[in-house]
Structures are given as structure tokens and as C-alpha cells.
Design a protein around this motif. Structure first.
Motif, mmCIF file in Angstrom:
data_model
loop_
_atom_site.group_PDB
_atom_site.id
_atom_site.type_symbol
_atom_site.label_atom_id
_atom_site.label_comp_id
_atom_site.label_asym_id
_atom_site.label_seq_id
_atom_site.Cartn_x
_atom_site.Cartn_y
_atom_site.Cartn_z
ATOM 1 N N GLU A 15 0.830 -1.207 0.000
ATOM 2 C CA GLU A 15 0.000 0.000 0.000
ATOM 3 C C GLU A 15 0.865 1.257 0.000
ATOM 4 O O GLU A 15 0.603 2.204 -0.744
ATOM 5 C CB GLU A 15 -0.892 0.030 1.255
ATOM 6 C CG GLU A 15 -2.050 -0.916 1.221
ATOM 7 C CD GLU A 15 -2.991 -0.649 0.068
ATOM 8 O OE1 GLU A 15 -3.528 0.450 -0.009
ATOM 9 O OE2 GLU A 15 -3.148 -1.550 -0.782
ATOM 10 N N ALA A 19 1.233 4.135 -2.905
ATOM 11 C CA ALA A 19 1.003 5.558 -2.650
ATOM 12 C C ALA A 19 2.185 6.386 -3.133
ATOM 13 O O ALA A 19 2.016 7.476 -3.683
ATOM 14 C CB ALA A 19 0.759 5.783 -1.165
ATOM 15 N N ILE A 71 -12.400 7.414 -0.674
ATOM 16 C CA ILE A 71 -12.404 6.125 0.029
ATOM 17 C C ILE A 71 -13.148 5.068 -0.780
ATOM 18 O O ILE A 71 -12.882 3.882 -0.659
ATOM 19 C CB ILE A 71 -13.016 6.281 1.444
ATOM 20 C CG1 ILE A 71 -12.577 5.146 2.353
ATOM 21 C CG2 ILE A 71 -14.523 6.308 1.403
ATOM 22 C CD1 ILE A 71 -11.315 5.386 3.064
ATOM 23 N N LEU A 74 -11.099 2.580 -2.632
ATOM 24 C CA LEU A 74 -10.109 1.868 -1.834
ATOM 25 C C LEU A 74 -9.848 0.446 -2.331
ATOM 26 O O LEU A 74 -8.697 0.035 -2.506
ATOM 27 C CB LEU A 74 -10.583 1.839 -0.377
ATOM 28 C CG LEU A 74 -9.599 1.307 0.640
ATOM 29 C CD1 LEU A 74 -8.338 2.129 0.619
ATOM 30 C CD2 LEU A 74 -10.209 1.343 2.024
ATOM 31 N N LYS A 101 -4.337 -3.578 5.200
ATOM 32 C CA LYS A 101 -4.533 -2.548 4.177
ATOM 33 C C LYS A 101 -5.121 -1.284 4.794
ATOM 34 O O LYS A 101 -4.690 -0.167 4.492
ATOM 35 C CB LYS A 101 -5.463 -3.084 3.083
ATOM 36 C CG LYS A 101 -5.653 -2.091 1.947
ATOM 37 C CD LYS A 101 -6.503 -2.672 0.837
ATOM 38 C CE LYS A 101 -6.864 -1.597 -0.153
ATOM 39 N NZ LYS A 101 -6.007 -1.535 -1.320
ATOM 40 N N GLN A 105 -3.683 2.518 5.111
ATOM 41 C CA GLN A 105 -4.454 3.679 4.678
ATOM 42 C C GLN A 105 -4.529 4.721 5.777
ATOM 43 O O GLN A 105 -4.501 5.919 5.517
ATOM 44 C CB GLN A 105 -5.877 3.256 4.264
ATOM 45 C CG GLN A 105 -5.932 2.561 2.929
ATOM 46 C CD GLN A 105 -5.412 3.428 1.809
ATOM 47 O OE1 GLN A 105 -5.654 4.620 1.765
ATOM 48 N NE2 GLN A 105 -4.643 2.836 0.904
ATOM 49 N N ILE A 109 -3.538 8.400 5.036
ATOM 50 C CA ILE A 109 -4.565 9.444 5.017
ATOM 51 C C ILE A 109 -4.540 10.254 6.303
ATOM 52 O O ILE A 109 -4.491 11.479 6.288
ATOM 53 C CB ILE A 109 -5.971 8.820 4.839
ATOM 54 C CG1 ILE A 109 -6.063 8.079 3.514
ATOM 55 C CG2 ILE A 109 -7.039 9.899 4.920
ATOM 56 C CD1 ILE A 109 -7.368 7.336 3.340
ATOM 57 N N VAL A 146 -11.206 6.026 9.352
ATOM 58 C CA VAL A 146 -10.643 5.291 8.211
ATOM 59 C C VAL A 146 -11.233 3.883 8.127
ATOM 60 O O VAL A 146 -11.597 3.415 7.043
ATOM 61 C CB VAL A 146 -9.111 5.235 8.316
ATOM 62 C CG1 VAL A 146 -8.531 4.328 7.260
ATOM 63 C CG2 VAL A 146 -8.530 6.628 8.186
ATOM 64 N N GLY A 150 -13.486 2.358 5.255
ATOM 65 C CA GLY A 150 -13.083 1.130 4.555
ATOM 66 C C GLY A 150 -14.210 0.113 4.515
ATOM 67 O O GLY A 150 -14.427 -0.553 3.497
#
Lengths: 225, 285, 226
Positions: A15, A19, A71, A74, A101, A105, A109, A146, A150
Motif C-alpha cells: 500500500e 502511494a 475512500i 479503496l 490494508k 491507509q 490518510i 478510516v 473502509g
């Protein structure tokens, strides 16, 4: 056990690497958050004393919206290219991979939002003694944002037109975090005890971290079937 | 008991069971509601403080009670659907959501109507009102999610997950809003308990109990009917639907409509009995 | 266990050298056949097929055939463990670390290189990645190993995906349309891979619109058209 942690770590690192490959996309939530929070004062009169009272709500709502930004995408790429099938079939509990994951994130984020929060708090005239509480609250509260985001993304991954649905799905899950997060800061502003709301936030964080990966994994499995 | 339960879970036997039960429940519910409303509106005395405004509780309290009850019911059905992959439970989740949402909306609207003369404002950020509003969003989420998927089964299972997570969330929301509310020192909010608890006289109570039980009976009747529709729509390719559901009304209607002949069903006919999801004719299966 | 023992004994009588050969490559567990009886699978509300029974013996290559929508992919997903059947049983199937699943999507992220994608896959499965480079080499995509997957052609991505089969040895292969987007040389390569796999006692279930070459040993067709 070791293989499980290795697999989760591999998901986590992947991940972060993804990014890094798309830095513009990865910094989007932070930019959005800063712009949003700094636009609020422009809507008030200059030198409005009310700004300080609204500061906790502004920071928290901005963080909430920034966490929701994008999101819905995702899991989409991983579903579309077949990666998620391989996750499901690997000899590792699927919820653990989903959890890894989501944890990555959070780092991508939410961690920048927490780092930027003191600056924004100063710009909004928040009292210095409340800033520590704000950061602690964000630290406990952003995982809730988050992870519930998700979960909503996992629920809607099989429905391409469901992007509009995500705010409705996450609202009930996010409003307790907003209430306690902003509430703790307000309590600090007037010198009340902040322990209650912070404990509540921490409990909600634990609940989200433990339960939502399972729920999200179940929803993903359902969408893939 | 268990084998009876098991047999009931098969769509055809459930369909017949619901067909027998629903009219009775509906009749009972309407009767109780009528008597309860009459008692509440004409027999019960006016409240010495609130005057006639209190009479809204005969609608408000049953609606609020059902809004919570239906959500818990949905979550239980969702758990059954996810654990045992039971088709009927999946249908139960999506069939209950719109009814629950309606009761929630009714509770909110009646609460607001009562709030205006009593509190002086239609909306107060009271703990109960706020959590009821969040509950409405939970219901809307389930309904929206069900609409978003083109496949009924995937949609229902996604809804089941949402209902499960939501049922954990409801108490959290409730306590958080309560805590949030108590932070405002000195706000003069009347809690609903203050109206309900103190020495409610029996002449006020019995109509309330009647409308309450009537609403429950009414809900179950509507729920069973919606469930029947859902089950038939899902099983539209199965033989039992052809035999025991579609034949009778088809024969009745084709006598009236001369244009419809032949054994093949017109899709619009089918939606009379079962809500059609894909709009595809049954022959496609 | 008793069943398995009986099966092995009869195998031994018939084809002793072959069995010895398999035992060297794959553990004994992998030798049990996959038997499917009265299988019914649905996608959502639609029952794709029902009453399907067949058996796959170790060392066999099963070619699943059928028109579009006949349920080839659905069957493969059920055998591979991605989908739950509504009726019937699947006995003797492989565990998670005994099977390769290759869907029609290659499971390669466009923003990562083949090497990164495959290393991630190995880590996910707790497998070493020492065989990755030779595998990529054998499939003819070693030169592309550090390019982003998004810049590769369909056939190249397919080859990268297939190199998993060689990088980690597993007795069961479930391949969904492995020939899609593959050129003539690739077809020959995949034929060789399948032949070598079967020769080592491995089993493969393959869906494909194209005919698989007759030169493959122990090739059997399963037609889903009903």
C-alpha cells in the motif's frame, strides 16, 4: 503465525509503495483538509470571537471529510485486477489482510492530518492547552474514521453506482467519533475533565480495529462471489 | 419445534404459511389500532400540563418502539442469513428495512409535531431525537445498498453486514449523544420519560397499549406480505411459484384481459405478485 | 485416510514408475483425486449449473469447455474455493497452499513492476521468491521485470502471471482462460508447462475456448453445455 504477520506486512508495504508511485493522489486528503479548514474563517466576520468556539468542530469535520475523500476507490483497483482473489485464496486469514490494508491507509490518510492539525488549530485561534487534547483525540478517532470508511467501501465495491451512498453509510459510524473528539477539545477549552470522552474514543478505536476488518472482509467476500 | 422451524424456512411452505397468517394479523392490527386511537383521542382525558398535545403519543410511542424493534429484528435476520446462508433470512432483512424506515420517519415527524407546542421548537438536539435521526440514516443506508446492487442475493447479504455493524453502533450512538447532550449545562430539555413515567393514569395507558400491540401486529402483517413478494421475486424461476402463486391470479386476469393469451407470462403480470428486480422475463433463467 | 490408501494401492498396481515419480515431486496428500458429485452453483439468483458430477485424477489435465455463460469460470471458482456451492460436495480438493489459482484477471497492479507484484504474491503465500527470476526467464518476460505492469502488453502480463506456476511449485493448477491474449509461441510454452506439470504428477483444471493441443498427456474434456 509468522507467515500471517509476513503476509500482513507485505500488504502494508505494498500500500505504501503504491502511494509513493502516485504522490499527487496520496497527498490529496491533506490538501483538501487544509483548504477546507482554512476556508471556514473566511465565511465568518474578520476577528470573529466565535471562531474559537467552532474550531474543534471545524478541525474534526474537515478531518472526517478528508478521510472520506476517495475512500470508495479503496478496494476497486484490487477487485478489478484480480488481486483480491489472490488474497482470498492465500493461506492467511482474509480479515487480517484487509486490516493491514486499512492500517496502511490510516498511515497515508490520517497521520498527515494529525501532523497538520496543530497548525490549523493555531490558525483557528484554538487555545494552546486544547491542542494536545485535539491531537490525542485525532489519534484515537481517525482509525474509527478510516476503518468505517473502509467498511463502507467494501460494502459498495460490487456496486459501481454506489459512490453517493458512502456518506449515508458512514454517517452513523462516524458521528460518535465526531461527538467525542470535538467534545474533548471543547471540554479542554473550558477547563473541564477530558478523560471521559478520550476514553470513549479509545474504546471506539479498539472496537473498530477489531471488528470492522472482519465485517469489511465479509462484505468483500460477498461482493466477489 | 425445530423441525417445524426448518420446514418453514423453505420458500414454498413459508409462502403458504404467510398467506394464511397475514390477513389475520392485518385485521387484528387494524382493529387494535382503531380501538386504541378512539380511546386515545376521545376517551382519555387531556393532560393537565400539555393539554391535547400529549395525544400524539398514541402514534409516536408505537412508532418509536417499532423503529428500534425492527432494526434489531433486521440484525438478527442478517446474522442468520450470513451464518446459515438462509435465503428467507436474506429476504427478511431487505423486506424489513423500508417498513422500519417508515416507522422511524413517523416517530421523528410526530416527535417534532409534539415538540413545537411543548418545547417551542420543532427540532431540538435532544439525545433521543438525534439517535432516532441516526437510526433513520442507518435504515436509508440499508435501503440504498439494496438498490445499488443489481443482484438481489449479493445486495441482501451486503445489507445483512450493514445491519449487523449498525446494531452494534446504535447503542454507541445513543450513549454518545446522551453524553454530548449533558455537556450543555442548564439546557432545559424535557426528556420523554418525564411525560411517560409519572403516574400515567390508566385511562391514558390502555389506549397506548392497544395502539402499541396493534402497531406490532400491523408491522408483522406488512412484513410477511413484503417477504412473500421478495421470496416470489427471488424464486420466480422455480416450479412452486408457477404452480401455487402465478396460476390463480393469471387465470383470473386472463379472463378479463382478452389480449393476454398463451402460457407465457407477461412481465407486468408478474410484478403484481413479486417485485421484479431485473426486469428480465422469467424465461431467461 | 482409508480411502486415500485404497486409491494409492490401485494406482501402484497400474502405473508403478509414474507413481514413484510423483511421490518425489509432490507430497502424498496431493495424490488424492478431486471428486465432485451433484454440484450446483448459483451466481446470485441464477443457478448456473446443477447436478454436475465428475472426477479428476492426479496427473490429469481437465479441459473445461462450454459456450459463453455455461459456467466454466463459475465452476473453476468453486473448485478453487472462491465460491460456495448451493448443493453437492467437492471431496479431496487441495488446501490453500497446494493450489495455484489464475483467474482471467492477472492479479497484477498496473503501478507496480512484475517483480514487485510477484514478490508481493510470494510474501502473501509465505513462499520464497528465489525462483522468480528463472521463472520469468522461462516465460520470456525477464527483460520486462522492472517495467511497470501498466506498460506491458496483454500477452506479456499473462506471461508474468503464469510465471507464478513455476516460481512456486504446487500440485494443483486452476487456470481460467490461460490462453487469452497469448501468441503462438506462448501457446506452445503453456503446452510445455502443462505437459511437464502433468508429467510430475500434478493436476490442472483449465478453462479455454481454444482447443488444447492433443499432444498433452492425459488430457480430458469436460463439456458444460447442457
Amino acid at each position: 503465525m509468522n507467515a500471517m504477520l509476513d503476509a500482513a506486512w507485505a500488504v502494508f508495504v505494498r500500500e505504501l509503495r503504491l502511494a509513493l508511485r502516485r504522490p499527487a493522489e496520496a497527498t490529496q486528503p491533506l490538501v483538501f483538509y487544509c483548504v477546507l479548514a482554512l476556508l471556514f474563517p473566511l465565511g465568518l466576520a474578520a476577528q470573529d470571537v466565535g471562531l474559537r468556539a467552532f474550531a474543534p468542530a471545524i478541525v474534526w469535520v474537515s478531518a472526517l471529510l478528508a478521510a472520506l475523500l476517495g475512500i470508495e476507490r479503496l478496494f476497486r483497483a484490487d477487485v478489478d485486477d484480480g488481486t483480491l482473489e489472490q488474497w482470498l485464496l492465500a493461506d492467511v486469514p482474509f480479515p487480517m489482510l484487509v486490516g493491514a490494508k486499512l492500517a496502511a491507509q490510516w498511515l497515508l490518510i490520517a497521520a498527515p492530518l494529525i501532523v497538520a492539525a496543530p497548525l490549523i488549530a493555531l490558525a483557528l485561534n484554538l487555545q494552546p492547552q486544547a491542542i494536545g487534547v485535539l491531537l490525542l483525540g485525532l489519534l484515537f478517532g481517525t482509525p474509527v474514521l478510516v476503518f468505517s470508511g473502509g467498511f463502507a467501501a467494501a460494502l459498495t465495491v460490487g456496486a459501481p453506482r454506489a459512490g453517493l451512498l458512502i456518506p449515508i453509510l458512514v454517517l452513523p459510524m462516524m458521528c460518535p467519533a465526531l461527538i467525542f473528539g470535538a467534545g474533548a477539545v471543547r471540554a479542554a477549552q473550558v477547563g473541564l475533565s477530558v478523560e471521559g470522552p478520550l476514553y470513549f474514543l479509545a474504546a471506539m478505536m479498539v472496537l473498530s480495529l477489531t471488528l470492522l476488518p472482519w465485517a469489511a472482509a465479509g462484505a468483500l467476500r460477498n461482493a466477489l462471489e | 419445534m425445530w423441525t417445524w422451524f426448518h420446514r418453514l424456512a423453505s420458500p414454498p411452505s413459508f409462502y403458504r404459511f404467510a398467506d394464511r397468517l397475514a390477513p389475520w394479523l392485518l385485521g387484528l392490527g387494524l382493529l387494535l389500532l382503531a380501538v386504541g386511537c378512539y380511546g386515545g383521542l376521545f376517551i382519555a382525558p387531556a393532560d393537565y400540563q400539555q393539554g391535547d398535545a400529549f395525544r400524539v403519543i398514541y402514534v409516536h410511542v408505537p412508532a418509536a418502539a417499532l423503529s428500534l424493534f425492527v432494526y434489531v429484528l433486521m440484525a438478527v435476520a442478517g446474522a442468520i442469513a450470513l451464518v446459515w446462508r438462509m435465503k428467507l433470512a436474506e429476504c427478511a432483512v431487505v423486506a424489513a428495512a423500508p417498513i422500519g424506515a417508515s416507522f422511524t420517519a413517523l416517530a421523528l415527524v410526530t416527535g417534532m409535531l409534539w415538540g413545537k407546542p411543548t418545547w417551542g421548537a420543532y427540532w431540538v438536539w435532544d439525545a433521543r431525537l438525534t439517535s432516532e435521526l441516526v437510526l433513520l440514516f442507518l435504515y436509508l443506508g440499508v435501503i440504498g445498498l439494496n438498490q445499488a446492487y443489481s443482484d438481489a442475493r449479493t445486495a441482501a447479504r451486503a445489507c445483512a453486514w450493514l445491519a449487523l455493524v449498525g446494531v452494534v453502533n446504535v447503542p454507541i450512538v445513543h450513549y454518545s449523544v446522551q453524553w454530548w447532550n449533558s455537556l450543555h449545562q442548564g439546557s432545559t430539555i424535557l426528556s420523554l420519560e418525564a411525560v411517560r413515567d409519572p403516574k400515567i393514569s390508566s385511562s391514558m395507558l390502555w389506549p397506548l397499549l392497544l395502539t402499541l400491540s396493534g402497531s406490532f401486529a400491523f408491522f408483522f402483517a406488512v412484513w410477511l406480505r413484503r417477504l412473500q413478494n421478495e421470496v416470489v421475486a427471488r424464486e420466480r424461476g422455480a416450479n412452486w411459484v408457477r404452480d401455487c402463486v402465478l396460476q390463480a391470479p393469471l387465470a383470473a386476469v386472463s379472463n378479463e384481459q382478452s389480449g393476454m393469451t398463451g402460457p407465457e407470462l407477461d412481465p407486468s403480470m408478474q410484478s403484481r405478485q413479486g417485485r421484479q428486480r431485473h426486469g428480465e422475463p422469467r424465461g431467461a433463467d | 485416510m482409508a480411502n486415500e490408501g485404497r486409491y494409492c494401492k490401485s494406482q501402484e498396481r497400474r502405473r508403478v514408475p509414474h507413481r514413484l515419480h510423483c511421490a518425489r515431486n509432490f507430497p502424498a496428500l496431493a495424490m488424492s483425486p478431486l471428486s465432485v458429485s451433484d454440484l450446483a452453483v448459483s451466481r446470485g439468483d441464477r443457478t448456473v449449473f446443477s447436478g454436475l458430477s465428475f472426477r479428476v485424477e492426479p496427473g490429469e489435465i481437465l479441459h473445461v469447455q462450454g459456450r459463453n455463460g455455461a459456467g466454466k469460470t463459475t465452476l473453476l471458482e468453486t473448485l478453487g474455493g472462491l465460491r460456495v456451492q448451493i448443493a453437492g460436495t467437492i471431496a479431496g480438493g487441495p488446501g490453500a497452499s497446494e493450489r495455484h489459482w489464475l483467474g482471467h484477471r492477472s492479479a497484477l497492479n498496473a503501478a507496480l513492476t512484475p517483480l514487485e507484484n510477484l514478490r508481493f504474491w510470494c510474501a502473501l503465500n509465505g513462499a520464497g521468491d528465489s525462483e522468480l527470476l528463472p521463472a520469468l526467464d522461462q516465460l520470456g518476460v525477464k527483460a520486462q521485470r522492472n517495467r511497470l505492469c501498466g506498460t506491458l502488453s496483454t500477452g506479456q502480463r499473462r506471461r508474468v502471471a503464469l510465471s507464478r506456476l513455476l516460481a512456486v511449485k504446487r500440485p494443483w493448477w486452476f487456470l481460467d482462460e490461460p490462453l487469452a491474449g497469448i501468441d503462438a509461441a506462448g501457446l506452445q510454452l503453456i503446452t510445455q508447462l502443462l505437459a511437464a506439470h502433468a508429467g510430475e504428477g500434478g493436476t490442472a483444471v483449465v478453462t479455454s475456448h481454444q482447443a488444447l493441443p492433443d499432444s498433452l498427456p492425459r488430457l480430458r474434456a469436460l463439456a458444460l453445455d447442457a
